[in-house]
Every structure is written in structure tokens, then in C-alpha cells.
Design a protein around this motif. Structure first.
Motif, PDB file in Angstrom:
ATOM      1  N   MET A 144       0.816  -1.193   0.000  1.00 44.32           N
ATOM      2  CA  MET A 144       0.000   0.000   0.000  1.00 44.32           C
ATOM      3  C   MET A 144       0.861   1.259   0.000  1.00 44.32           C
ATOM      4  N   LEU A 145       1.786   1.335   0.954  1.00 39.05           N
ATOM      5  CA  LEU A 145       2.655   2.516   1.011  1.00 39.05           C
ATOM      6  C   LEU A 145       3.613   2.569  -0.166  1.00 39.05           C
ATOM      7  N   ASP A 146       3.986   1.380  -0.676  1.00 41.48           N
ATOM      8  CA  ASP A 146       4.885   1.362  -1.836  1.00 41.48           C
ATOM      9  C   ASP A 146       4.214   1.968  -3.063  1.00 41.48           C
ATOM     10  N   ALA A 147       2.950   1.643  -3.268  1.00 39.59           N
ATOM     11  CA  ALA A 147       2.213   2.207  -4.409  1.00 39.59           C
ATOM     12  C   ALA A 147       2.047   3.709  -4.240  1.00 39.59           C
ATOM     13  N   LEU A 148       1.752   4.142  -3.022  1.00 41.32           N
ATOM     14  CA  LEU A 148       1.615   5.572  -2.750  1.00 41.32           C
ATOM     15  C   LEU A 148       2.929   6.308  -2.971  1.00 41.32           C
ATOM     16  N   LEU A 149       4.033   5.664  -2.588  1.00 44.12           N
ATOM     17  CA  LEU A 149       5.353   6.261  -2.805  1.00 44.12           C
ATOM     18  C   LEU A 149       5.652   6.414  -4.297  1.00 44.12           C
ATOM     19  N   MET A 150       5.275   5.433  -5.095  1.00 45.64           N
ATOM     20  CA  MET A 150       5.506   5.536  -6.545  1.00 45.64           C
ATOM     21  C   MET A 150       4.667   6.656  -7.158  1.00 45.64           C
ATOM     22  N   ILE A 151       3.437   6.810  -6.700  1.00 44.20           N
ATOM     23  CA  ILE A 151       2.577   7.878  -7.221  1.00 44.20           C
ATOM     24  C   ILE A 151       3.130   9.244  -6.837  1.00 44.20           C
ATOM     25  N   VAL A 152       3.529   9.389  -5.566  1.00 40.66           N
ATOM     26  CA  VAL A 152       4.076  10.664  -5.100  1.00 40.66           C
ATOM     27  C   VAL A 152       5.373  10.992  -5.834  1.00 40.66           C
ATOM     28  N   SER A 153       6.222   9.988  -6.047  1.00 41.09           N
ATOM     29  CA  SER A 153       7.491  10.259  -6.733  1.00 41.09           C
ATOM     30  C   SER A 153       7.265  10.651  -8.193  1.00 41.09           C
TER      31      SER A 153
END
Length: 74
Positions: free
Chosen positions: A1-10
Motif C-alpha cells: 500500500m505505502l509502496d504504491a503511494l510512494l511511486m505515485i508521489v514520486s
């Protein structure tokens, strides 16, 4: 979950960084000395430039917070 959010934010952070306009004459102006390279000039941003700058700042803080959160959870 946080990994996907990190990719979107980056990805959004990269896009926002590319949308920012240059605030200097570029590399040629730095070497030739035209216009005086003043890194501490007080230039006020207005309108869309200010929005892009603020969004970039927010996304940068969110990126570092997510990286720290992911590291702590692992």
C-alpha cells in the motif's frame, strides 16, 4: 500500500519539478556573467508558478515522510 503511494508521489514530484520555470539564465549565463548571477535575489512568484512551487514542496515532504514510514515498518 505505502509502496504504491510512494511511486505515485514520486511520479508527481518528477512532473512538478519539470513544470517549474527556470529562475536563472542557465549554464551559459553563469559562465559568461551576463545579468549577474544572484542566487539570493528576492523574486516573488505569482499565480501558477506559486501553485507549482507549493505543490512541489508538499510532494517533497510527503516523499520523505513515506520513505521514512516504509523504512520504519520494515
Amino acid at each position: 500500500m505505502l509502496d504504491a503511494l510512494l511511486m505515485i508521489v514520486s511520479a508527481l514530484l518528477i512532473v512538478m519539478t519539470l513544470l517549474q520555470s527556470g529562475k536563472s539564465d542557465g549554464i551559459s549565463g553563469a559562465f559568461s556573467g551576463n545579468g549577474g548571477l544572484n542566487l539570493f535575489a528576492n523574486v516573488k512568484e505569482r499565480g501558477s508558478e506559486k501553485v507549482v512551487t507549493n505543490l512541489t514542496l508538499i510532494l517533497g515532504v510527503a516523499f520523505f515522510a513515506l520513505v521514512i514510514a516504509i523504512r520504519v515498518m520494515n
